[in-house]
Structures are given as C-alpha cells and as structure tokens.
Write a protein that holds these residues in place. Structure first.
Motif, PDB file in Angstrom:
ATOM      1  N   THR A   7       0.829  -1.205   0.000  1.00 40.36           N
ATOM      2  CA  THR A   7       0.000   0.000   0.000  1.00 40.36           C
ATOM      3  C   THR A   7       0.865   1.256   0.000  1.00 40.36           C
ATOM      4  OG1 THR A   7      -1.738  -1.172   1.214  1.00 40.36           O
ATOM      5  CG2 THR A   7      -1.847   1.220   1.204  1.00 40.36           C
ATOM      6  N   VAL A   8       1.932   1.217   0.782  1.00 38.59           N
ATOM      7  CA  VAL A   8       2.867   2.344   0.815  1.00 38.59           C
ATOM      8  C   VAL A   8       3.554   2.491  -0.541  1.00 38.59           C
ATOM      9  CG1 VAL A   8       5.043   3.156   1.810  1.00 38.59           C
ATOM     10  CG2 VAL A   8       3.227   2.282   3.302  1.00 38.59           C
ATOM     11  N   CYS A   9       3.974   1.373  -1.120  1.00 37.43           N
ATOM     12  CA  CYS A   9       4.630   1.430  -2.428  1.00 37.43           C
ATOM     13  C   CYS A   9       3.688   1.954  -3.504  1.00 37.43           C
ATOM     14  CB  CYS A   9       5.160   0.050  -2.811  1.00 37.43           C
ATOM     15  SG  CYS A   9       6.597  -0.482  -1.844  1.00 37.43           S
ATOM     16  N   LEU A  10       2.407   1.604  -3.422  1.00 36.69           N
ATOM     17  CA  LEU A  10       1.425   2.116  -4.384  1.00 36.69           C
ATOM     18  C   LEU A  10       1.335   3.632  -4.290  1.00 36.69           C
ATOM     19  CD1 LEU A  10      -0.891   1.586  -6.429  1.00 36.69           C
ATOM     20  CD2 LEU A  10      -2.422   1.373  -4.468  1.00 36.69           C
ATOM     21  N   ARG A  11       1.270   4.134  -3.076  1.00 35.58           N
ATOM     22  CA  ARG A  11       1.227   5.585  -2.870  1.00 35.58           C
ATOM     23  C   ARG A  11       2.460   6.268  -3.465  1.00 35.58           C
ATOM     24  NH1 ARG A  11       2.662   6.882   3.061  1.00 35.58           N
ATOM     25  NH2 ARG A  11       4.700   6.365   2.134  1.00 35.58           N
ATOM     26  N   ASP A  12       3.634   5.729  -3.135  1.00 36.45           N
ATOM     27  CA  ASP A  12       4.872   6.371  -3.556  1.00 36.45           C
ATOM     28  C   ASP A  12       5.147   6.174  -5.044  1.00 36.45           C
ATOM     29  OD1 ASP A  12       5.117   7.120  -0.920  1.00 36.45           O
ATOM     30  OD2 ASP A  12       6.519   5.517  -0.402  1.00 36.45           O
ATOM     31  N   ALA A  13       4.744   5.021  -5.575  1.00 36.85           N
ATOM     32  CA  ALA A  13       4.917   4.799  -7.017  1.00 36.85           C
ATOM     33  C   ALA A  13       4.068   5.773  -7.820  1.00 36.85           C
ATOM     34  CB  ALA A  13       4.551   3.359  -7.372  1.00 36.85           C
ATOM     35  N   ALA A  14       2.876   6.070  -7.330  1.00 39.73           N
ATOM     36  CA  ALA A  14       2.029   7.045  -8.023  1.00 39.73           C
ATOM     37  C   ALA A  14       2.701   8.420  -8.044  1.00 39.73           C
ATOM     38  CB  ALA A  14       0.669   7.134  -7.337  1.00 39.73           C
ATOM     39  N   LEU A  15       3.295   8.802  -6.927  1.00 40.46           N
ATOM     40  CA  LEU A  15       3.968  10.093  -6.850  1.00 40.46           C
ATOM     41  C   LEU A  15       5.240  10.121  -7.686  1.00 40.46           C
ATOM     42  CD1 LEU A  15       3.459  10.790  -3.047  1.00 40.46           C
ATOM     43  CD2 LEU A  15       2.342  11.938  -4.950  1.00 40.46           C
ATOM     44  N   LEU A  16       5.995   9.042  -7.640  1.00 40.00           N
ATOM     45  CA  LEU A  16       7.233   8.971  -8.412  1.00 40.00           C
ATOM     46  C   LEU A  16       6.951   8.894  -9.904  1.00 40.00           C
ATOM     47  CD1 LEU A  16       9.131   6.570  -6.023  1.00 40.00           C
ATOM     48  CD2 LEU A  16       9.850   8.889  -6.600  1.00 40.00           C
ATOM     49  N   GLN A  17       5.884   8.222 -10.283  1.00 39.77           N
ATOM     50  CA  GLN A  17       5.523   8.162 -11.702  1.00 39.77           C
ATOM     51  C   GLN A  17       5.172   9.544 -12.215  1.00 39.77           C
ATOM     52  OE1 GLN A  17       1.928   5.973 -12.789  1.00 39.77           O
ATOM     53  NE2 GLN A  17       2.829   5.419 -14.758  1.00 39.77           N
ATOM     54  N   ARG A  18       4.387  10.283 -11.454  1.00 43.28           N
ATOM     55  CA  ARG A  18       4.030  11.629 -11.896  1.00 43.28           C
ATOM     56  C   ARG A  18       5.252  12.533 -11.928  1.00 43.28           C
ATOM     57  NH1 ARG A  18      -1.153  14.878  -9.670  1.00 43.28           N
ATOM     58  NH2 ARG A  18      -2.121  13.269 -10.944  1.00 43.28           N
ATOM     59  N   LEU A  19       6.165  12.342 -11.005  1.00 38.17           N
ATOM     60  CA  LEU A  19       7.386  13.135 -10.997  1.00 38.17           C
ATOM     61  C   LEU A  19       8.184  12.928 -12.284  1.00 38.17           C
ATOM     62  CD1 LEU A  19       9.294  15.015  -9.362  1.00 38.17           C
ATOM     63  CD2 LEU A  19      10.334  12.952  -8.417  1.00 38.17           C
ATOM     64  N   GLY A  20       8.159  11.698 -12.810  1.00 32.19           N
ATOM     65  CA  GLY A  20       8.842  11.420 -14.067  1.00 32.19           C
ATOM     66  C   GLY A  20      10.074  10.561 -13.944  1.00 32.19           C
ATOM     67  N   VAL A  21      10.288   9.930 -12.774  1.00 29.85           N
ATOM     68  CA  VAL A  21      11.510   9.140 -12.596  1.00 29.85           C
ATOM     69  C   VAL A  21      11.367   7.770 -13.246  1.00 29.85           C
ATOM     70  CG1 VAL A  21      11.911  10.322 -10.404  1.00 29.85           C
ATOM     71  CG2 VAL A  21      10.920   8.035 -10.379  1.00 29.85           C
ATOM     72  N   ASN A  22      12.508   7.178 -13.602  1.00 25.88           N
ATOM     73  CA  ASN A  22      12.507   5.816 -14.130  1.00 25.88           C
ATOM     74  C   ASN A  22      13.304   4.855 -13.263  1.00 25.88           C
ATOM     75  OD1 ASN A  22      15.249   6.273 -14.742  1.00 25.88           O
ATOM     76  ND2 ASN A  22      14.860   6.668 -16.906  1.00 25.88           N
ATOM     77  N   THR A  23      13.904   5.347 -12.164  1.00 23.04           N
ATOM     78  CA  THR A  23      14.749   4.497 -11.317  1.00 23.04           C
ATOM     79  C   THR A  23      14.686   4.976  -9.875  1.00 23.04           C
ATOM     80  OG1 THR A  23      16.287   4.201 -13.170  1.00 23.04           O
ATOM     81  CG2 THR A  23      17.079   3.567 -11.007  1.00 23.04           C
ATOM     82  N   ILE A  24      14.672   4.036  -8.944  1.00 25.17           N
ATOM     83  CA  ILE A  24      14.856   4.338  -7.530  1.00 25.17           C
ATOM     84  C   ILE A  24      16.044   3.539  -7.001  1.00 25.17           C
ATOM     85  CG2 ILE A  24      12.469   4.983  -7.010  1.00 25.17           C
ATOM     86  CD1 ILE A  24      12.062   2.124  -5.891  1.00 25.17           C
ATOM     87  N   ARG A  25      16.709   4.100  -6.018  1.00 24.21           N
ATOM     88  CA  ARG A  25      17.739   3.366  -5.283  1.00 24.21           C
ATOM     89  C   ARG A  25      17.192   3.071  -3.904  1.00 24.21           C
ATOM     90  NH1 ARG A  25      23.797   5.472  -3.321  1.00 24.21           N
ATOM     91  NH2 ARG A  25      24.361   3.519  -2.252  1.00 24.21           N
ATOM     92  N   VAL A  26      17.302   1.803  -3.468  1.00 19.44           N
ATOM     93  CA  VAL A  26      16.835   1.388  -2.149  1.00 19.44           C
ATOM     94  C   VAL A  26      18.039   0.873  -1.366  1.00 19.44           C
ATOM     95  CG1 VAL A  26      15.219  -0.037  -0.865  1.00 19.44           C
ATOM     96  CG2 VAL A  26      14.604   0.792  -3.140  1.00 19.44           C
ATOM     97  N   TYR A  27      18.295   1.463  -0.199  1.00 15.91           N
ATOM     98  CA  TYR A  27      19.534   1.210   0.521  1.00 15.91           C
ATOM     99  C   TYR A  27      19.497  -0.050   1.389  1.00 15.91           C
ATOM    100  CZ  TYR A  27      20.925   6.018  -0.651  1.00 15.91           C
ATOM    101  OH  TYR A  27      21.254   7.175  -1.315  1.00 15.91           O
ATOM    102  N   ASN A  28      18.392  -0.301   2.092  1.00 17.22           N
ATOM    103  CA  ASN A  28      18.357  -1.375   3.083  1.00 17.22           C
ATOM    104  C   ASN A  28      17.170  -2.294   2.829  1.00 17.22           C
ATOM    105  OD1 ASN A  28      20.459   0.078   4.473  1.00 17.22           O
ATOM    106  ND2 ASN A  28      18.884   1.363   5.403  1.00 17.22           N
ATOM    107  N   VAL A  29      17.446  -3.531   2.428  1.00 17.52           N
ATOM    108  CA  VAL A  29      16.368  -4.485   2.176  1.00 17.52           C
ATOM    109  C   VAL A  29      16.630  -5.771   2.949  1.00 17.52           C
ATOM    110  CG1 VAL A  29      15.743  -3.575  -0.089  1.00 17.52           C
ATOM    111  CG2 VAL A  29      17.521  -5.319   0.076  1.00 17.52           C
ATOM    112  N   ASP A  30      15.551  -6.393   3.379  1.00 19.56           N
ATOM    113  CA  ASP A  30      15.611  -7.654   4.113  1.00 19.56           C
ATOM    114  C   ASP A  30      15.462  -8.798   3.111  1.00 19.56           C
ATOM    115  OD1 ASP A  30      15.333  -9.842   5.749  1.00 19.56           O
ATOM    116  OD2 ASP A  30      13.437  -9.194   6.655  1.00 19.56           O
ATOM    117  N   PRO A  31      16.475  -9.643   2.952  1.00 19.08           N
ATOM    118  CA  PRO A  31      16.375 -10.709   1.946  1.00 19.08           C
ATOM    119  C   PRO A  31      15.289 -11.732   2.244  1.00 19.08           C
ATOM    120  CG  PRO A  31      18.360 -10.971   3.278  1.00 19.08           C
ATOM    121  CD  PRO A  31      17.798  -9.629   3.615  1.00 19.08           C
ATOM    122  N   ALA A  32      14.792 -11.771   3.492  1.00 18.49           N
ATOM    123  CA  ALA A  32      13.754 -12.736   3.836  1.00 18.49           C
ATOM    124  C   ALA A  32      12.345 -12.177   3.662  1.00 18.49           C
ATOM    125  CB  ALA A  32      13.947 -13.205   5.285  1.00 18.49           C
TER     126      ALA A  32
END
Length: 480
Positions: free
Chosen positions: A69-94
């Motif tokens: 749900t959070v990603c949907l919100r932010d993807a909508a904002l990032l899509q309108r902004l016009g970006v084609n790439t995000i960098r994500v620093y900390n991810v849990d492999p599990a």
C-alpha cells in the motif's frame, strides 16, 4: 444477461490486472542499454528510503519494499514526478517484496538495490575489511540477490557504499570491494537467468575519487575479470544553490574525469540542500542531462522522503498521508524540460572503448592501494556460489490489481490531490517525465495542520488511467 456496463467493468478489471514487465537492462561500455530496444537508459531517479535506517527492521520482516500500500502511494507520486529508477539502501532478503516490485515495474520504474545494511555484520567494516569479509556476510548478500534477481526491473546491485571516505581508508579496502563484486557476479552467473550489473557507490572525495574509479574499472585478468565494477556511482553534492554553474560546481572537472570511462558513471546521490530550509531549484538537472554530460548516465536525487537531514521531496505524515514540498515541484519542473530524445540516444564517445589493464600507473595518490591481488573467497563461499544458499526467498512479479491510492496526498499548496493513482504502462515501457504538475488536480481541502508537511511525487490520476482502458474495453465490446 450481463449488462453492457457489467461487461465493460469485467473487461476493464482484467485489463488493469495484466502483468507487464519492463525490459531488462545491460551494460554496453559507458551506457545502460535496453536489451530489447537497444535504447540508452539514462537514469532519471530518486533515492528511496522512507523512514531512513529505522525503516529497516528485519526482525519484523519490514523494509522499504515490504508494504504494498505504501509502495502504491509512492509509485504514483514517483511516476508523476517522471523518474525511471529508484535506489533502495536497506532491504531484508527474507521479506516478501513481490507486491512492491510489481507496482514499480508496472509504472516503468527500475530498482537499484544496495546489498548491505547498517546492522552489524551486514556490511564491510572499513576499519576491518578482512575481518568483516566472511561467509555469514556473503550469505546475506547472496540472499539479497536471490530476493531480487527474478524482477525484470531490478536494474543493478551496489556492492558497497562510501566504504572509502578518505586516504587512510583507501589503502586496505579496494581489494575487498572487488572481491565482493566478484563473488556477487559469480553467484548471479550460477543462479540467475540473466546478467545483472554490480557496481560501487563512491563518496565525492576528490583526493581519491579518480583513483577509486580507475582501480574499480580496470581489468586484472582480461575481459573475464569478474571483480571489475560494471558501473560507478558517485554521491556528489558539489552543485550547491541556484547560483552554481557547470564550472563553479566542478561538474566540468567530473565530466573530463569520466569522459573516457569504460563503464557507466552516474550520480548515485545528488541535490545539495544548502542553505537548509530553502527549497532546492535543481538547476543542475539541465546540466546532468544536457549535451555536455552525455558521458555520464544521469543520477538519483537524494532523497524521496523528509528525514532529519532535510533532503526530502515529500513529507510522510504519521497517518501515512503525504504532503509534497516545493522541492518536489521544482524537480518536476526541471524534469519536464528534459529532451528525452537526446537522453535515449547513444553517446558517440562510448564506442570502441577498452578497459585498461590494472597497473600501479593508474593510481595517482600516494596512499591509495596499488594491490591488485584480490582476496580469495572465505571458506564455504565457493560452495554457496556453486550450490546456492539454503531456502532462498525468490521474488517474482505478481498481478497489480489496485491502482488508486487509498490515502490522502497533499500538493505543496496544501490542497488535496484528487484521484491519485498509478497508471500501468503498456508495451514494457519505462517511465519518463510527462509534463505534469502536482497542483493541477487538487481541491481546496487543506492538509491536516497537525501533520508535518512533506513533499513528494504524485502519480497520474485514476481517471486518466482508466479512460484509455475504458476506450479499449468499449471498442472490444462494440466489435464483438
């Protein structure tokens, strides 16, 4: 008999749930290239780590890409902004990232993942690289690869970030960075159906910057050298303030430094916020994507959400609503001016380049490592590379059926943005700036005064998204 309206609704739902996949990306000399269209991918991006380090909680299965749900919100904002790439620093492999990765894929946004984290044992210790380079650490690194290798919008992995930040730390660490890159690339070669680029994100420390790039891009054992970086990221804040220029920022020096690079170079962080509290104008965007800097491959603005260091484009309020800052509007305005044709065109200087052989002659600083003997993998690592880690968490794309953002998002003028939604892109497209503004579709409903104001990107409205699909649906029904 099912009514025409019901038929349209059913067909529309089926169209919305289609799983599209962006084209995978490869490295060709200085450039990232679409494997299908052969067009250059110039990174138009944002660093994305809501909550900062506190947003990473592997004990609870929580990271930046674990809440759809959070990603949907932010993807909508990032899509309108016009970006084609995000960098994500900390991810849990599990953790399960399928929903978030699929949402970003649907809107044409690639992901660059750091394989490290701020927790103990989950990164290379610059003060003790030999002791921190061990089988436990690499098991987690390979887990990140397993979790994200199945997503076509996984663009690349960062093997490390700013491990070298001065001359003393540039003595012992360079061989270990190359060792980690070798291990990751060998693991990918054994366990992925495609090649995924692996590189390094460097601090803009001028006494060692050129040596860092030279050390990481050279070949030790010819073209099959797996320890070599596939790309080079630069965290640089040298363009500071609206009065900065191509020359005063030192961008001219950087362009000259990397003009003959045999790997892609891009800004893995940029966007100086001095003086703090003043909206950034982002006039460096015109330079980064202009004709003078075609040797570089774009960049990622630091950063999406407002954290204590005051770099945010948006403010994420306590109730998960979002408020856009003026910085967001300014960046969007700069992106909307870009010449996409120029951006997607191949750089004529990028052809015919050959990586130099590694030698001490490449290194100019007296304190920088000239040791090109790369450490062997720790005990047990070759077994992991050959046979894989136990019980890997393999991510995969899933259908994206929800498009409308369920929480309120407020423009920088305080008014609520209406009908905010993602617009799934057809034909495996990547996202590009669309000429949109964040205040064009708002009502006078003001953002809650009790919530902090945060700036952010807004996605294309659901009305726009569904209108095209509705037209398709009506056409199909009328012809049937």
């Amino acid at each position: 008999m099912i009514s025409l309206f019901r038929k349209v609704a059913l067909l529309l739902a089926s169209l919305v749930s289609i799983v599209y996949a962006v084209h995978t990306i490869e490295v060709h000399n200085q450039e990232f290239v679409d494997t299908v269209t052969n067009k250059r991918l110039m990174i138009i991006g944002v660093d994305y780590q809501p909550g900062g380090q506190s947003g990473y909680n592997p004990g609870a299965g929580q990271d930046t890409l674990s809440n759809g749900t959070v990603c949907l919100r932010d993807a909508a904002l990032l899509q309108r902004l016009g970006v084609n790439t995000i960098r994500v620093y900390n991810v849990d492999p599990a953790a399960n990232h399928d929903e978030c990765a699929s949402i970003f894929n649907a809107v044409g946004i690639y992901m660059i993942l750091d394989v490290n984290s701020p927790l103990s044992g989950e990164s290379i210790d610059r003060s003790n690289p030999a002791g921190s380079y061990n089988v436990g650490y690499l098991t987690r690194v390979f887990g990140v690869v397993e979790a994200f290798k199945g997503y076509p919008n996984t663009l690349a992995f960062f093997s490390a970030n700013e491990v070298m930040n001065d001359i003393p730390t540039s003595k012992d660490n360079p061989p270990y960075i190359r060792a980690i890159q070798r291990d990751i690339k060998n693991y990918i070669a054994k366990h992925s159906t495609r090649t995924i680029p692996v590189g390094y994100s460097a601090a803009d420390v001028r006494p060692i910057l050129q040596d860092t790039w030279a050390y990481l891009q050279c070949n030790i054992n010819g073209t099959a050298d797996q320890s070599r970086s596939d790309f080079f990221g630069l965290n640089s804040y040298s363009w500071c303030g609206g009065d900065a220029t191509f020359q005063t920022s030192g961008y001219d020096v950087l362009t000259t430094m990397f003009s003959n690079s045999t790997i892609p170079v891009f800004f893995s962080e940029y966007g100086c916020n001095k003086p703090q509290g003043t909206p950034r104008v982002f006039n460096e965007v015109a330079a980064i994507y202009g004709p003078e800097m075609t040797a570089l491959s774009g960049g990622l603005v630091y950063e999406y959400s407002e954290e204590p260091d005051d770099f945010g484009l948006v403010v994420i309020n306590d109730n998960t609503t979002v408020s856009l800052r003026q910085d967001y509007d300014n960046l969007q305005g700069q992106y909307n001016k870009l010449n996409i044709t120029l951006i997607e065109s191949a750089n004529s200087t990028a052809t015919g380049l050959t990586a130099p052989a590694c030698s001490t002659d490449l290194i100019s600083s007296s304190g920088f490592s000239t040791n090109f003997t790369i450490p062997s993998p720790p005990d047990g690592v070759n077994d992991l590379i050959n046979n894989g880690i136990k019980n890997p968490n393999n991510g995969k794309l899933v259908q994206v059926t929800a498009t409308a953002v369920p929480m309120a998002v407020y423009a920088s003028n305080g008014n609520q943005i209406q009908n905010l939604a993602i617009t799934p892109l057809p034909n495996d497209e990547s996202n590009t700036p669309g000429g949109e503004t964040t205040t064009a579709n708002t009502t006078s409903t003001a953002s809650p005064s009790a919530s902090p104001t945060k700036k952010g990107d807004a996605g294309k409205s659901f009305n726009v998204a569904t209108s095209g699909l509705l037209g398709v649906a009506l056409t199909v029904l009328l012809l049937s």
